[in-house]
Design a protein around this motif. Structure first.
Motif, PDB file in Angstrom:
ATOM      1  N   MET A 183       0.825  -1.212   0.000  1.00 50.67           N
ATOM      2  CA  MET A 183       0.000   0.000   0.000  1.00 50.67           C
ATOM      3  C   MET A 183       0.860   1.264   0.000  1.00 50.67           C
ATOM      4  SD  MET A 183      -2.796  -1.379  -0.506  1.00 50.67           S
ATOM      5  CE  MET A 183      -3.872   0.034  -0.645  1.00 50.67           C
ATOM      6  N   ALA A 184       2.084   1.189   0.546  1.00 48.56           N
ATOM      7  CA  ALA A 184       2.953   2.368   0.530  1.00 48.56           C
ATOM      8  C   ALA A 184       3.222   2.796  -0.909  1.00 48.56           C
ATOM      9  CB  ALA A 184       4.266   2.072   1.265  1.00 48.56           C
ATOM     10  N   ASP A 185       3.471   1.842  -1.795  1.00 48.80           N
ATOM     11  CA  ASP A 185       3.680   2.186  -3.202  1.00 48.80           C
ATOM     12  C   ASP A 185       2.360   2.416  -3.935  1.00 48.80           C
ATOM     13  OD1 ASP A 185       6.311   2.662  -4.083  1.00 48.80           O
ATOM     14  OD2 ASP A 185       6.816   0.549  -3.798  1.00 48.80           O
ATOM     15  N   ALA A 186       1.326   1.661  -3.571  1.00 50.98           N
ATOM     16  CA  ALA A 186       0.039   1.814  -4.270  1.00 50.98           C
ATOM     17  C   ALA A 186      -0.535   3.214  -4.056  1.00 50.98           C
ATOM     18  CB  ALA A 186      -0.953   0.754  -3.795  1.00 50.98           C
ATOM     19  N   LEU A 187      -0.384   3.746  -2.846  1.00 48.51           N
ATOM     20  CA  LEU A 187      -0.969   5.053  -2.537  1.00 48.51           C
ATOM     21  C   LEU A 187       0.027   6.194  -2.726  1.00 48.51           C
ATOM     22  CD1 LEU A 187      -2.971   4.064   0.693  1.00 48.51           C
ATOM     23  CD2 LEU A 187      -3.795   4.175  -1.669  1.00 48.51           C
ATOM     24  N   HIS A 188       1.240   5.862  -3.159  1.00 48.87           N
ATOM     25  CA  HIS A 188       2.277   6.869  -3.322  1.00 48.87           C
ATOM     26  C   HIS A 188       1.917   7.817  -4.478  1.00 48.87           C
ATOM     27  CE1 HIS A 188       6.181   8.595  -4.316  1.00 48.87           C
ATOM     28  NE2 HIS A 188       6.480   8.369  -3.051  1.00 48.87           N
ATOM     29  N   PRO A 189       2.129   9.129  -4.292  1.00 51.30           N
ATOM     30  CA  PRO A 189       1.675  10.077  -5.323  1.00 51.30           C
ATOM     31  C   PRO A 189       2.330   9.900  -6.696  1.00 51.30           C
ATOM     32  CG  PRO A 189       3.007  11.182  -3.626  1.00 51.30           C
ATOM     33  CD  PRO A 189       2.692   9.806  -3.120  1.00 51.30           C
ATOM     34  N   GLN A 217      10.573   1.984  -8.310  1.00 53.98           N
ATOM     35  CA  GLN A 217      11.138   0.644  -8.466  1.00 53.98           C
ATOM     36  C   GLN A 217      11.635   0.451  -9.906  1.00 53.98           C
ATOM     37  OE1 GLN A 217       9.498  -2.720  -6.432  1.00 53.98           O
ATOM     38  NE2 GLN A 217       7.933  -1.502  -5.412  1.00 53.98           N
ATOM     39  N   LEU A 218      12.417  -0.612 -10.099  1.00 57.61           N
ATOM     40  CA  LEU A 218      12.978  -0.902 -11.420  1.00 57.61           C
ATOM     41  C   LEU A 218      11.870  -1.058 -12.472  1.00 57.61           C
ATOM     42  CD1 LEU A 218      15.833  -3.472 -10.597  1.00 57.61           C
ATOM     43  CD2 LEU A 218      16.093  -1.101 -11.408  1.00 57.61           C
ATOM     44  N   GLY A 219      12.287  -0.910 -13.741  1.00 58.65           N
ATOM     45  CA  GLY A 219      11.358  -0.907 -14.873  1.00 58.65           C
ATOM     46  C   GLY A 219      10.393  -2.078 -14.914  1.00 58.65           C
ATOM     47  N   TYR A 220      10.824  -3.241 -14.453  1.00 53.07           N
ATOM     48  CA  TYR A 220       9.945  -4.399 -14.631  1.00 53.07           C
ATOM     49  C   TYR A 220       8.679  -4.329 -13.788  1.00 53.07           C
ATOM     50  CZ  TYR A 220      12.480  -6.805 -10.695  1.00 53.07           C
ATOM     51  OH  TYR A 220      13.041  -7.162  -9.513  1.00 53.07           O
ATOM     52  N   LYS A 221       8.660  -3.447 -12.756  1.00 48.04           N
ATOM     53  CA  LYS A 221       7.421  -3.288 -11.974  1.00 48.04           C
ATOM     54  C   LYS A 221       6.398  -2.435 -12.741  1.00 48.04           C
ATOM     55  CE  LYS A 221       7.083  -4.473  -8.026  1.00 48.04           C
ATOM     56  NZ  LYS A 221       6.789  -5.754  -7.316  1.00 48.04           N
ATOM     57  N   SER A 222       6.857  -1.717 -13.774  1.00 46.04           N
ATOM     58  CA  SER A 222       5.949  -0.854 -14.549  1.00 46.04           C
ATOM     59  C   SER A 222       5.347  -1.671 -15.680  1.00 46.04           C
ATOM     60  CB  SER A 222       6.713   0.358 -15.096  1.00 46.04           C
ATOM     61  OG  SER A 222       7.073   1.224 -14.031  1.00 46.04           O
ATOM     62  N   GLY A 243       4.194 -13.023  -4.932  1.00 44.51           N
ATOM     63  CA  GLY A 243       3.861 -11.609  -5.088  1.00 44.51           C
ATOM     64  C   GLY A 243       3.875 -11.106  -6.514  1.00 44.51           C
ATOM     65  N   SER A 244       4.586 -11.805  -7.397  1.00 42.34           N
ATOM     66  CA  SER A 244       4.591 -11.389  -8.799  1.00 42.34           C
ATOM     67  C   SER A 244       5.261 -12.452  -9.653  1.00 42.34           C
ATOM     68  CB  SER A 244       5.310 -10.048  -8.980  1.00 42.34           C
ATOM     69  OG  SER A 244       6.688 -10.174  -8.768  1.00 42.34           O
ATOM     70  N   ALA A 245       5.243 -12.199 -10.960  1.00 42.20           N
ATOM     71  CA  ALA A 245       5.906 -13.133 -11.870  1.00 42.20           C
ATOM     72  C   ALA A 245       7.426 -13.033 -11.716  1.00 42.20           C
ATOM     73  CB  ALA A 245       5.500 -12.829 -13.312  1.00 42.20           C
ATOM     74  N   ALA A 246       7.928 -11.860 -11.288  1.00 48.10           N
ATOM     75  CA  ALA A 246       9.378 -11.633 -11.243  1.00 48.10           C
ATOM     76  C   ALA A 246      10.146 -12.673 -10.416  1.00 48.10           C
ATOM     77  CB  ALA A 246       9.665 -10.214 -10.756  1.00 48.10           C
ATOM     78  N   PRO A 247       9.756 -12.941  -9.166  1.00 44.55           N
ATOM     79  CA  PRO A 247      10.525 -13.922  -8.388  1.00 44.55           C
ATOM     80  C   PRO A 247      10.415 -15.335  -8.945  1.00 44.55           C
ATOM     81  CG  PRO A 247       8.891 -12.823  -6.982  1.00 44.55           C
ATOM     82  CD  PRO A 247       8.717 -12.282  -8.369  1.00 44.55           C
ATOM     83  N   GLU A 248       9.336 -15.594  -9.699  1.00 48.09           N
ATOM     84  CA  GLU A 248       9.218 -16.916 -10.332  1.00 48.09           C
ATOM     85  C   GLU A 248      10.306 -17.066 -11.390  1.00 48.09           C
ATOM     86  OE1 GLU A 248       5.156 -17.192 -11.749  1.00 48.09           O
ATOM     87  OE2 GLU A 248       4.344 -16.866  -9.733  1.00 48.09           O
ATOM     88  N   GLY A 249      10.757 -15.925 -11.936  1.00 49.84           N
ATOM     89  CA  GLY A 249      11.789 -15.965 -12.970  1.00 49.84           C
ATOM     90  C   GLY A 249      13.162 -15.536 -12.454  1.00 49.84           C
ATOM     91  N   GLY A 250      13.304 -15.397 -11.156  1.00 48.97           N
ATOM     92  CA  GLY A 250      14.629 -15.121 -10.595  1.00 48.97           C
ATOM     93  C   GLY A 250      14.899 -13.666 -10.247  1.00 48.97           C
ATOM     94  N   TYR A 251      13.887 -12.796 -10.335  1.00 49.70           N
ATOM     95  CA  TYR A 251      14.076 -11.403  -9.919  1.00 49.70           C
ATOM     96  C   TYR A 251      13.324 -11.137  -8.631  1.00 49.70           C
ATOM     97  CZ  TYR A 251      15.920 -10.750 -14.582  1.00 49.70           C
ATOM     98  OH  TYR A 251      16.676 -10.856 -15.712  1.00 49.70           O
ATOM     99  N   ALA A 252      13.731 -10.083  -7.947  1.00 45.96           N
ATOM    100  CA  ALA A 252      13.111  -9.790  -6.651  1.00 45.96           C
ATOM    101  C   ALA A 252      11.738  -9.155  -6.823  1.00 45.96           C
ATOM    102  CB  ALA A 252      14.008  -8.848  -5.860  1.00 45.96           C
ATOM    103  N   TRP A 253      10.829  -9.469  -5.895  1.00 42.81           N
ATOM    104  CA  TRP A 253       9.508  -8.806  -5.890  1.00 42.81           C
ATOM    105  C   TRP A 253       9.689  -7.317  -5.617  1.00 42.81           C
ATOM    106  CZ3 TRP A 253       7.213  -6.428  -1.507  1.00 42.81           C
ATOM    107  CH2 TRP A 253       5.897  -5.957  -1.721  1.00 42.81           C
ATOM    108  N   TYR A 254      10.523  -7.005  -4.622  1.00 44.01           N
ATOM    109  CA  TYR A 254      10.754  -5.598  -4.308  1.00 44.01           C
ATOM    110  C   TYR A 254      11.993  -5.134  -5.059  1.00 44.01           C
ATOM    111  CZ  TYR A 254      11.333  -1.190  -1.943  1.00 44.01           C
ATOM    112  OH  TYR A 254      11.441   0.158  -1.704  1.00 44.01           O
ATOM    113  N   ALA A 255      11.816  -4.147  -5.945  1.00 42.79           N
ATOM    114  CA  ALA A 255      12.924  -3.695  -6.779  1.00 42.79           C
ATOM    115  C   ALA A 255      13.136  -2.193  -6.580  1.00 42.79           C
ATOM    116  CB  ALA A 255      12.637  -4.036  -8.239  1.00 42.79           C
ATOM    117  N   GLY A 256      13.124  -1.764  -5.316  1.00 46.03           N
ATOM    118  CA  GLY A 256      13.247  -0.343  -4.980  1.00 46.03           C
ATOM    119  C   GLY A 256      14.572   0.241  -5.440  1.00 46.03           C
TER     120      GLY A 256
END
Ligand SMILES: Nc1nc2c(c(=O)[nH]1)N[C@H]1C(S)=C(S)[C@@H](COP(=O)(O)O)O[C@H]1N2
Ligand SMILES: [Mo]
Length: 257
Positions: A183-189, A217-222, A243-256
């Motif tokens: 929610m911190a990122d979801a509600l972030h302006p 966060q990194l491009g893949y979250k967009s 949390g997302s497709a990213a960790p299933e493929g070897g990337y982190a869910w949080y990519a701050g």
């Protein structure tokens, strides 16, 4: 200092210190447990990265969830922005595109008072915001563009999020691309549901007609071509529960960044 604030600050310091101390001494398992205890563990923690990713997420959230991604001036907009390759469009996508995306829908469900299916014109009625930010790919390249849309918080507000909401899962017409933010990122302006870029409509190559921009966060979250938002308190129910497709493929869910 107001007593409540000072108690809050000292609690933060305490958690930050225990995380750092434990990370230094006995590593992954224990610091992961502390992060989890305080609700600071990302959903994929302990799966692939553990320590490093858990600490990045925890420290970003402890430092403050409102920090802004850097914004640039108009003169810094990239002359030749790079659109990363995406999968070829599906027949469904081509049909929608042929109709000028007039039938595109953004569905919102989960922990909301009003489930909704918004058309592009519904989204465009919501408050308009723009920002000049950088898309940074995990592979090292980046570009700067102006992104125009409505804050995700406005879409969520229109749907009425419930108090137990913890994450927003977003899905795309590009089926293997789905992700989520807390929610911190979801509600972030600066988190915007975008429909335009630089001087015109958002080109398909860049995610048109609708793309979620998460510039902290990194491009893949967009994720491009978004069609569904689901507000949830539990990411375990989605995909493999990371949390997302990213960790299933070897990337982190949080990519701050
Ligand atoms: N639907 C969808 N969204 C996507 C991708 C994709 O292939 N499909 N690639 C991601 C990755 S890895 C990056 S770095 C950025 C690239 O954004 P750009 O094409 O605007 O450069 O989009 C992200 N969003
Ligand atoms: Mo990327």
């Amino acid at each position: 200092m107001d007593e409540r604030i000072s108690r809050h600050v000292s609690r933060r310091n305490l958690i930050a210190k225990s995380l750092a101390a434990v990370a230094g001494v006995s590593g992954l398992a224990a610091s992961g447990k502390i992060a989890e205890k305080f609700g600071l563990a990302p959903p994929d923690h302990g799966v692939l990265y553990g320590l490093g990713e858990t600490l990045t997420y925890a420290s970003h959230r402890l430092l403050g969830s409102g920090a802004l991604a850097r914004e640039f001036s108009r003169s810094e907009i990239s002359k030749t922005p790079f659109a990363n390759e995406t999968s070829p469009p599906s027949e469904d996508f081509k049909r929608l595109q042929a109709a000028g995306f007039s039938d595109w829908k953004l569905e919102i469900d989960g922990l909301v008072s009003n489930r909704a299916a918004l058309s592009l014109s519904d989204v465009k009625i919501l408050p308009r915001r723009s920002q000049i930010t950088q898309v940074a790919c995990e592979e090292g390249w980046s570009y700067i563009a102006e992104w125009i849309g409505t804050p995700l918080s406005e879409v969520l507000r229109a749907a009425g999020i419930k108090s137990n909401a913890r994450y927003v899962v977003y899905r795309s017409m590009d089926r293997e691309w789905w992700d989520s933010v807390d929610m911190a990122d979801a509600l972030h302006p600066q988190t915007l549901v975008t429909y335009a870029m630089n001087d015109g409509d958002l080109p398909v190559g860049f995610g048109g007609p609708l793309r979620l921009r998460v510039p902290r966060q990194l491009g893949y979250k967009s994720v491009k071509y978004i069609t569904h938002l689901t507000v949830t308190d539990d990411l375990k129910r989605f995909g493999k529960g990371l949390g997302s497709a990213a960790p299933e493929g070897g990337y982190a869910w949080y990519a701050g960044i």
